[in-house]
Motif scaffolding. Structure first.
Motif, PDB file in Angstrom:
ATOM      1  N   ALA A   1       0.737  -1.171   0.145  1.00 52.59           N
ATOM      2  CA  ALA A   1      -0.037   0.065   0.162  1.00 52.59           C
ATOM      3  C   ALA A   1       0.944   1.236   0.072  1.00 52.59           C
ATOM      4  N   VAL A   2       1.942   1.296   0.894  1.00 55.74           N
ATOM      5  CA  VAL A   2       2.668   2.525   0.872  1.00 55.74           C
ATOM      6  C   VAL A   2       3.637   2.769  -0.347  1.00 55.74           C
ATOM      7  N   ASN A   3       3.954   1.662  -0.736  1.00 51.93           N
ATOM      8  CA  ASN A   3       5.112   1.979  -2.064  1.00 51.93           C
ATOM      9  C   ASN A   3       4.074   1.946  -3.311  1.00 51.93           C
ATOM     10  N   GLY A   4       3.057   1.521  -3.205  1.00 48.88           N
ATOM     11  CA  GLY A   4       1.963   1.816  -4.283  1.00 48.88           C
ATOM     12  C   GLY A   4       1.845   3.038  -4.517  1.00 48.88           C
ATOM     13  N   LEU A   5       1.474   3.951  -3.302  1.00 49.46           N
ATOM     14  CA  LEU A   5       0.892   5.296  -3.102  1.00 49.46           C
ATOM     15  C   LEU A   5       2.021   6.172  -3.635  1.00 49.46           C
ATOM     16  N   ARG A   6       3.604   5.523  -3.193  1.00 54.33           N
ATOM     17  CA  ARG A   6       4.707   6.204  -3.666  1.00 54.33           C
ATOM     18  C   ARG A   6       5.088   6.189  -4.981  1.00 54.33           C
ATOM     19  N   GLY A   7       4.521   5.138  -5.815  1.00 50.64           N
ATOM     20  CA  GLY A   7       4.854   5.003  -7.127  1.00 50.64           C
ATOM     21  C   GLY A   7       6.224   4.179  -7.160  1.00 50.64           C
TER      22      GLY A   7
ATOM     23  N   ALA B   1      20.514 -10.218   0.729  1.00 47.79           N
ATOM     24  CA  ALA B   1      19.905  -8.823   0.629  1.00 47.79           C
ATOM     25  C   ALA B   1      20.459  -7.877   0.259  1.00 47.79           C
ATOM     26  N   VAL B   2      21.827  -7.493   0.987  1.00 45.02           N
ATOM     27  CA  VAL B   2      22.666  -6.246   0.403  1.00 45.02           C
ATOM     28  C   VAL B   2      23.201  -6.573  -0.922  1.00 45.02           C
TER      29      VAL B   2
ATOM     30  N   ASP C   1      13.147  -0.132  -0.541  1.00 43.82           N
ATOM     31  CA  ASP C   1      11.977  -0.337  -0.380  1.00 43.82           C
ATOM     32  C   ASP C   1      11.246  -1.373  -1.240  1.00 43.82           C
ATOM     33  N   LEU C   2      11.782  -1.422  -2.317  1.00 44.69           N
ATOM     34  CA  LEU C   2      11.087  -2.572  -3.322  1.00 44.69           C
ATOM     35  C   LEU C   2      11.711  -3.784  -2.886  1.00 44.69           C
ATOM     36  N   ALA C   3      13.002  -3.898  -2.597  1.00 40.80           N
ATOM     37  CA  ALA C   3      13.504  -5.172  -1.879  1.00 40.80           C
ATOM     38  C   ALA C   3      12.766  -5.806  -0.691  1.00 40.80           C
ATOM     39  N   ILE C   4      12.390  -4.984   0.319  1.00 43.71           N
ATOM     40  CA  ILE C   4      11.783  -5.414   1.334  1.00 43.71           C
ATOM     41  C   ILE C   4      10.286  -5.755   1.088  1.00 43.71           C
ATOM     42  N   THR C   5       9.820  -5.106   0.067  1.00 45.55           N
ATOM     43  CA  THR C   5       8.185  -5.600  -0.320  1.00 45.55           C
ATOM     44  C   THR C   5       8.271  -6.841  -0.941  1.00 45.55           C
TER      45      THR C   5
ATOM     46  N   TRP D   1      15.985  -1.617   8.257  1.00 42.42           N
ATOM     47  CA  TRP D   1      16.878  -2.636   8.558  1.00 42.42           C
ATOM     48  C   TRP D   1      17.721  -2.791   7.255  1.00 42.42           C
ATOM     49  N   TYR D   2      16.825  -3.015   6.033  1.00 44.83           N
ATOM     50  CA  TYR D   2      17.550  -3.391   4.909  1.00 44.83           C
ATOM     51  C   TYR D   2      18.243  -1.972   4.357  1.00 44.83           C
ATOM     52  N   ALA D   3      17.689  -0.861   4.351  1.00 44.31           N
ATOM     53  CA  ALA D   3      18.223   0.324   4.137  1.00 44.31           C
ATOM     54  C   ALA D   3      19.611   0.638   4.791  1.00 44.31           C
ATOM     55  N   VAL D   4      19.563   0.566   6.052  1.00 45.69           N
ATOM     56  CA  VAL D   4      20.749   0.782   7.051  1.00 45.69           C
ATOM     57  C   VAL D   4      22.114  -0.186   6.736  1.00 45.69           C
ATOM     58  N   ASN D   5      21.651  -1.210   6.731  1.00 45.91           N
ATOM     59  CA  ASN D   5      22.354  -2.434   6.295  1.00 45.91           C
ATOM     60  C   ASN D   5      23.240  -2.071   4.804  1.00 45.91           C
ATOM     61  N   ARG D   6      22.317  -1.636   3.797  1.00 42.97           N
ATOM     62  CA  ARG D   6      23.001  -1.330   2.560  1.00 42.97           C
ATOM     63  C   ARG D   6      23.756  -0.070   2.729  1.00 42.97           C
ATOM     64  N   ALA D   7      23.491   0.830   3.337  1.00 45.89           N
ATOM     65  CA  ALA D   7      24.490   2.032   3.670  1.00 45.89           C
ATOM     66  C   ALA D   7      25.465   2.034   4.243  1.00 45.89           C
ATOM     67  N   ILE D   8      25.772   1.463   5.648  1.00 45.75           N
ATOM     68  CA  ILE D   8      26.833   1.553   6.269  1.00 45.75           C
ATOM     69  C   ILE D   8      27.279   0.071   6.665  1.00 45.75           C
ATOM     70  N   GLY D   9      26.733  -0.858   5.992  1.00 43.72           N
ATOM     71  CA  GLY D   9      27.429  -2.261   6.281  1.00 43.72           C
ATOM     72  C   GLY D   9      26.648  -3.385   7.230  1.00 43.72           C
TER      73      GLY D   9
END
Length: 340
Positions: A92-98, A215-216, A225-229, A280-288
């Motif tokens: 729902a959230v990511n659908g609204l965000r496009g 995942a990283v 956002d697409l990955a965790i969905t 969690w996914y975004a932070v692991n991707r950004a800083i390891g």
């Protein structure tokens, strides 16, 4: 001479492109380091949300399963509701965000890594953890499955070539030890299926540690956002399918469907879990992986505070010691990297 000049220029085009890509990657890395405190705070927020998820999940599952002899079917059903709710919330959230305009990026090798991560962390990891609790008891299952940050750091070092310094390694060990101490309750007697249960709990740790590394790797070309969905959709669908296929006649499942308040509580826990997993996914991707998993481990502290502030639970000296070790471990891992 003109042909030679053209050939020489063409021959140099590949190194030039590589140099441009390297410079671009360095600029991205510099931008991440400038925002490093923000990423650490987002990791702590993911821990807060995960602590809220655990609290809501416990309230909903306990209310629905009161007075029942609970086997593996009931926790699997609760987890299926949790993950499906997270998937619906994220859709729902990511659908609204496009966000789904970039859905084509999922049909790639990186998408396969994310699918593997979803299956490891969702159905396989959760089923192993449930079997570990059922066969070995919650104390052994918690202690062994809490090793997943260590597994994740080792795999990230081997497969992703992420740096894990001695200080960071000590911090991870302290955070894991704090989690084990906080939740450890001596069992009254040795379970009958202790060794198989311990093996299942270890398998859960391997699955959860491997999930974030895969995942990283997958998020090299796919946004978090697409990955965790994708992760929650796969995990929730498979868990729901397993539950309906093998445990549809279990009494606890009928009790869960007959308790709308408990069901809604589990659904709310799933929505919170979706937000936590995204961070969690975004932070692991950004800083390891090491820093991402360490900051998320603060869910142990948040969980104790929620139990004390909302449920009125007493805080023992053992809990204070465990939370203190978690805090110290997170502090060691999260110190600004330029100070190393």
């Amino acid at each position: 001479l003109a042909r030679r000049d053209i050939r020489s220029v063409r021959g140099e085009s590949v190194p030039i492109r590589e140099g441009i890509r390297r410079q671009s990657a360095e600029r991205v890395g510099d931008a991440v380091m400038v925002r490093y405190p923000m990423w650490v705070m987002l990791g702590i927020v993911s821990g807060l949300l995960w602590g809220c998820n655990n609290y809501l999940y416990g309230v909903g599952a306990s209310a629905a399963g009161a007075g029942l002899v609970v086997g593996i079917g009931f926790p699997l059903a609760c987890t299926a509701v949790n993950d499906m709710s997270a998937a619906i919330f994220l859709l729902a959230v990511n659908g609204l965000r496009g966000t789904f305009r970039a859905i084509r990026t999922v049909i790639s090798r990186s998408g396969l890594f994310l699918c593997a991560a979803a299956l490891l962390g969702g159905p396989i990891g959760q089923l192993s953890y449930c079997l570990g609790i059922l066969w070995a008891g919650p104390t052994y299952a918690l202690a062994l499955s809490a090793l997943y940050p260590v597994v994740g750091c080792l795999l990230a070092r081997l497969l992703l070539h992420q740096q894990v310094t001695l200080r960071m390694g000590i911090g991870i060990v302290l955070a894991v030890a704090g989690g084990v101490i906080t939740g450890a309750v001596p069992p009254d007697s040795a379970p009958l299926l202790l060794l198989p249960g311990m093996a299942c709990a270890l398998l859960a740790a391997l699955c959860w540690g491997g999930e974030i590394v895969l995942a990283v790797r997958g998020m090299a070309d796919i946004e978090p956002d697409l990955a965790i969905t994708l992760r929650e959709c796969i995990s929730g669908t498979v868990l729901l399918g397993i539950t309906l296929a093998f445990f549809s006649d279990d009494a606890p499942l009928h009790a869960l469907s007959a308790a709308p308040l408990s069901f809604m509580t589990l659904a709310a826990a799933g929505a919170v879990a979706g937000a936590s997993y995204f961070l969690w996914y975004a932070v692991n991707r950004a800083i390891g992986c090491a820093r991402g998993m360490a900051t998320n481990a603060t869910y142990i502290i948040w969980g104790v505070l929620l139990q004390w502030g909302i449920a009125g639970a007493e805080i023992s000296g053992q809990m204070v010691l465990g939370c203190g070790l978690v805090f110290l471990g997170v502090l060691l891992v999260s110190l600004y990297p330029h100070s190393e």
